[in-house]
Design a protein around this motif. Structure first.
Motif, PDB file in Angstrom:
ATOM      1  N   TRP A 198      41.495  41.549  41.641  1.00 18.09           N
ATOM      2  CA  TRP A 198      41.462  42.300  40.384  1.00 18.09           C
ATOM      3  C   TRP A 198      42.817  42.308  39.666  1.00 18.09           C
ATOM      4  CZ3 TRP A 198      39.097  43.383  44.893  1.00 18.09           C
ATOM      5  CH2 TRP A 198      37.704  43.512  44.872  1.00 18.09           C
ATOM      6  N   LEU A 207      39.441  37.624  38.122  1.00 14.57           N
ATOM      7  CA  LEU A 207      39.057  38.767  37.295  1.00 14.57           C
ATOM      8  C   LEU A 207      38.235  38.303  36.097  1.00 14.57           C
ATOM      9  CD1 LEU A 207      39.196  41.772  36.633  1.00 14.57           C
ATOM     10  CD2 LEU A 207      41.400  41.356  35.526  1.00 14.57           C
ATOM     11  N   ASP A 208      38.693  37.245  35.470  1.00  9.48           N
ATOM     12  CA  ASP A 208      37.940  36.686  34.351  1.00  9.48           C
ATOM     13  C   ASP A 208      36.587  36.159  34.829  1.00  9.48           C
ATOM     14  OD1 ASP A 208      38.267  35.742  31.382  1.00  9.48           O
ATOM     15  OD2 ASP A 208      37.430  34.013  32.443  1.00  9.48           O
ATOM     16  N   ARG A 230      37.838  43.804  31.133  1.00 17.28           N
ATOM     17  CA  ARG A 230      37.827  42.379  30.808  1.00 17.28           C
ATOM     18  C   ARG A 230      36.534  42.007  30.091  1.00 17.28           C
ATOM     19  NH1 ARG A 230      40.066  38.862  28.510  1.00 17.28           N
ATOM     20  NH2 ARG A 230      39.810  36.696  29.149  1.00 17.28           N
ATOM     21  N   CYS A 231      35.419  42.604  30.492  1.00 16.16           N
ATOM     22  CA  CYS A 231      34.155  42.372  29.787  1.00 16.16           C
ATOM     23  C   CYS A 231      34.277  42.792  28.324  1.00 16.16           C
ATOM     24  CB  CYS A 231      33.025  43.151  30.450  1.00 16.16           C
ATOM     25  SG  CYS A 231      32.488  42.518  32.052  1.00 16.16           S
ATOM     26  N   PRO A 240      45.681  41.435  37.141  1.00 12.82           N
ATOM     27  CA  PRO A 240      45.506  40.967  35.759  1.00 12.82           C
ATOM     28  C   PRO A 240      45.685  39.462  35.575  1.00 12.82           C
ATOM     29  CG  PRO A 240      46.773  42.991  35.812  1.00 12.82           C
ATOM     30  CD  PRO A 240      46.610  42.575  37.238  1.00 12.82           C
ATOM     31  N   ALA A 257      37.007  42.991  26.558  1.00 11.42           N
ATOM     32  CA  ALA A 257      37.901  42.079  25.853  1.00 11.42           C
ATOM     33  C   ALA A 257      37.188  40.788  25.466  1.00 11.42           C
ATOM     34  CB  ALA A 257      39.114  41.772  26.726  1.00 11.42           C
ATOM     35  N   ILE A 258      36.321  40.298  26.351  1.00  9.75           N
ATOM     36  CA  ILE A 258      35.592  39.057  26.075  1.00  9.75           C
ATOM     37  C   ILE A 258      34.471  39.288  25.077  1.00  9.75           C
ATOM     38  CG2 ILE A 258      34.106  37.285  27.105  1.00  9.75           C
ATOM     39  CD1 ILE A 258      35.672  37.694  29.724  1.00  9.75           C
ATOM     40  N   ARG A 287      38.783  47.465  35.808  1.00  9.39           N
ATOM     41  CA  ARG A 287      39.440  46.246  35.330  1.00  9.39           C
ATOM     42  C   ARG A 287      38.414  45.186  34.954  1.00  9.39           C
ATOM     43  NH1 ARG A 287      44.667  45.403  39.396  1.00  9.39           N
ATOM     44  NH2 ARG A 287      45.681  47.381  38.891  1.00  9.39           N
ATOM     45  N   VAL A 288      37.342  45.090  35.738  1.00  4.34           N
ATOM     46  CA  VAL A 288      36.285  44.140  35.381  1.00  4.34           C
ATOM     47  C   VAL A 288      35.643  44.569  34.070  1.00  4.34           C
ATOM     48  CG1 VAL A 288      34.130  43.060  36.098  1.00  4.34           C
ATOM     49  CG2 VAL A 288      35.866  43.610  37.810  1.00  4.34           C
ATOM     50  N   ALA A 299      34.130  39.036  35.322  1.00  6.14           N
ATOM     51  CA  ALA A 299      33.674  39.568  34.041  1.00  6.14           C
ATOM     52  C   ALA A 299      32.638  38.649  33.401  1.00  6.14           C
ATOM     53  CB  ALA A 299      34.870  39.754  33.105  1.00  6.14           C
ATOM     54  N   ARG A 300      32.847  37.352  33.482  1.00  8.06           N
ATOM     55  CA  ARG A 300      31.907  36.414  32.854  1.00  8.06           C
ATOM     56  C   ARG A 300      30.568  36.386  33.605  1.00  8.06           C
ATOM     57  NH1 ARG A 300      34.031  33.699  28.723  1.00  8.06           N
ATOM     58  NH2 ARG A 300      36.300  33.785  28.492  1.00  8.06           N
TER      59      ARG A 300
END
Length: 542
Positions: free
Chosen positions: A525, A532-533, A347-348, A527, A350-351, A343-344, A536-537
């Protein structure tokens, strides 16, 4: 050189499917190997003499030849899957460059050239058809030469990345085809690095071997090659998949033997069936056809079991996350814990779709099973040197510029990360802790990184922040009998002291924090959780 239109229409999924097809051959090969083993065993029970011995040797030889095929299939699939992954990144960068061109009025022609001229094809996203001019008026006349130059550079970068990936994949597949004709393995290398050799030393030794020697080591010494930090991820994956298949075969043989000799041993049969179910769940996750591909970097089914699994090749990715789970984690939990890492990573992507990210589940330690064990730092201390070596290995085997490495610990896993950083140092650019009971130090600057690279988050409803340190609970029988979730009433003073040091999510710790919604101890984790965001950042360095 791969062209602009060619990259637009390229389908990474087709290359993934080709890799899956190659990997799928391992099932019939495995069945044939098992069939030969069964037939050989049956022959031994009723056939004796010179002819029987010769037949047995021949059957063993056939099984050995089939065994040789398995790592070849894995290596071919790896090459195709990695090409597909790099192609996705190149397409994402190309799409981003064209989107910027659309916004700024830069015209992009069908060959990928950028210029300040109207009516040029900008690709599918602009509304124009491939090979046709864009019917909309162009604003390119007002575009500065610097903007045109930046767009042209971004387009070239995407095309160059795709071309490099294509050339490397073609060379790798050509070498594999040649090896299949001339000989897959050769004699083993004359020496091995010492057991305590650094990952950098192991990597240097490995780099000096021929491809055939490396394949010999994978095939004949998987138990030494698979877990070795400093051996590249692709080779470790091949070796550990052989080990996984070998463990399954051994359990199946034990089950057949036990059922034939002592059919009444139900408890033993149940034990074997549970062990097989755990290995089958892991094998099923490794066989997943979805991207990114999974790499098995470590496997030990003894006891509760241990495993290291990477999503995406960490030797190729620009961003690498190592996730260390906490209490009760064991081999049976690998698919679920790997889902958190995934999931991380998702999200990475997606970003930053133009960046290649790998997420590693590191469960190479004996996690506490019960609360009394989790109240001691002993198991975290014992895990420290292994985590240190693993991170050093990631640095040593990485191709190209160094990746940004982030180590994330959850719950007791955060103590493992903190203890490793404190006692051994970690090859990491950032540390992150979620749901932490303390990380073994009271200040972020004691972890070997600048405090602004240390991050933490604790949900407002996470019970981990409500439990008093063990010294305050000495003598209370509830410590030995209550699960963590029922201990919330043991409220501690508001001094930010947790079980293993100062709360890392308190500003007084000296690090940085990121927010979490109220999702409890295991919901970081989810959504909808901003944590979670945040994770990822941190991985992306944004």
């Amino acid at each position: 050189m791969i062209g602009y239109a060619q990259l637009w229409t390229a389908s990474p999924g087709d290359w993934d499917a080709a890799g899956v097809a190659w990997r799928g051959v391992d099932a019939p090969v495995g069945r044939r190997r098992a069939g030969l083993a069964d037939r050989a065993a049956a022959l031994r029970t009723g056939w004796r003499g010179t002819a029987a011995t010769a037949a047995d040797v021949r059957l063993d030889g056939l099984r050995a030849e089939l065994t040789t095929i398995l790592p070849a299939l894995v290596e071919t699939e790896q090459a195709l899957a990695e090409f597909a992954g790099r192609l996705r990144v190149a397409k994402a960068r190309l799409a981003e460059a064209v989107a910027v061109a659309d916004r700024t009025g830069v015209a992009v022609d069908r060959h990928g050239g950028a210029r300040a001229a109207p009516q040029a094809w900008r690709g599918p996203e602009s509304g124009a058809l491939p090979g046709r001019p864009d019917p909309r008026p162009s604003a390119a006349a007002t575009v500065s030469p610097a903007t045109v130059g930046q767009t042209a550079a971004a387009l070239r970068e995407a095309l160059t990345l795709a071309d490099t990936a294509d050339r490397e994949a073609a060379a790798r597949l050509a070498e594999l085809a040649g090896a299949a004709r001339t000989g897959w393995v050769e004699q083993p290398p004359p020496g091995r690095p010492a057991h305590d050799a650094t990952p950098a030393r192991v990597r240097a030794w490995w780099a000096g071997l021929t491809p055939a020697q490396r394949r010999w080591l994978v095939l004949h010494e998987p138990a030494r090659t698979g877990p070795r930090d400093g051996v590249p991820a692709a080779a470790r994956d091949q070796a550990n998949r052989l080990l996984l298949a070998g463990h399954r075969e051994a359990l199946l043989a034990e089950r057949r033997s036990l059922a034939a000799r002592r059919p009444g041993e139900r408890a033993a049969l149940r034990r074997i069936d549970r062990a097989l179910a755990v290995l089958d769940r892991l094998a099923g996750r490794l066989a997943s056809t979805g991207a990114p591909r999974a790499y098995l970097l470590g496997l030990d089914p003894a006891g509760d079991g241990r495993a290291i699994v990477a999503l995406g090749n960490p030797d190729r990715a620009a961003r690498v996350l190592t996730y260390v789970p906490g209490m009760t984690s064991d081999l049976a939990d690998v698919p679920g814990e790997l889902g958190r890492a995934a999931r991380v990573q998702a999200r990475c992507t997606a970003i930053a779709p133009g960046e290649e990210t790998s997420a590693v589940l590191w469960l190479d330690y004996d996690a506490p099973d019960f609360l009394p064990e989790a109240s001691s730092p002993a198991q975290a201390r014992d895990a420290g040197s292994a985590l240190h070596r693993f991170q050093e290995g990631l640095r040593a085997t990485h191709d190209g510029p160094a990746a940004r490495q982030t180590v994330l610990g959850h719950s007791y896993g955060s103590l493992v990360v903190g203890s490793a950083a404190r006692d051994h140092g970690l090859a990491a650019d950032a540390l992150a802790f979620v749901g932490s009971p303390g990380v073994g130090v009271d200040r972020a600057d004691a972890l070997g990184l600048p405090p602004d690279r240390v991050w933490a988050s604790t949900a407002g409803d996470d019970v981990i922040a409500l439990v008093e340190p063990p010294r305050e609970l000495a003598g209370r029988a509830v410590l030995a009998t209550s699960p963590l979730a029922s201990a919330a009433w043991l409220l501690r003073p508001d001094d930010h002291q947790l079980w293993f040091g100062h709360d890392p999510s308190d500003p007084g710790f000296g690090g940085r924090t990121f927010p979490s919604g109220r999702y409890g101890h295991t919901g970081y984790w989810e959504p909808g959780n901003p944590a979670l965001d945040g994770m990822a950042r941190i991985v992306l360095g944004r």
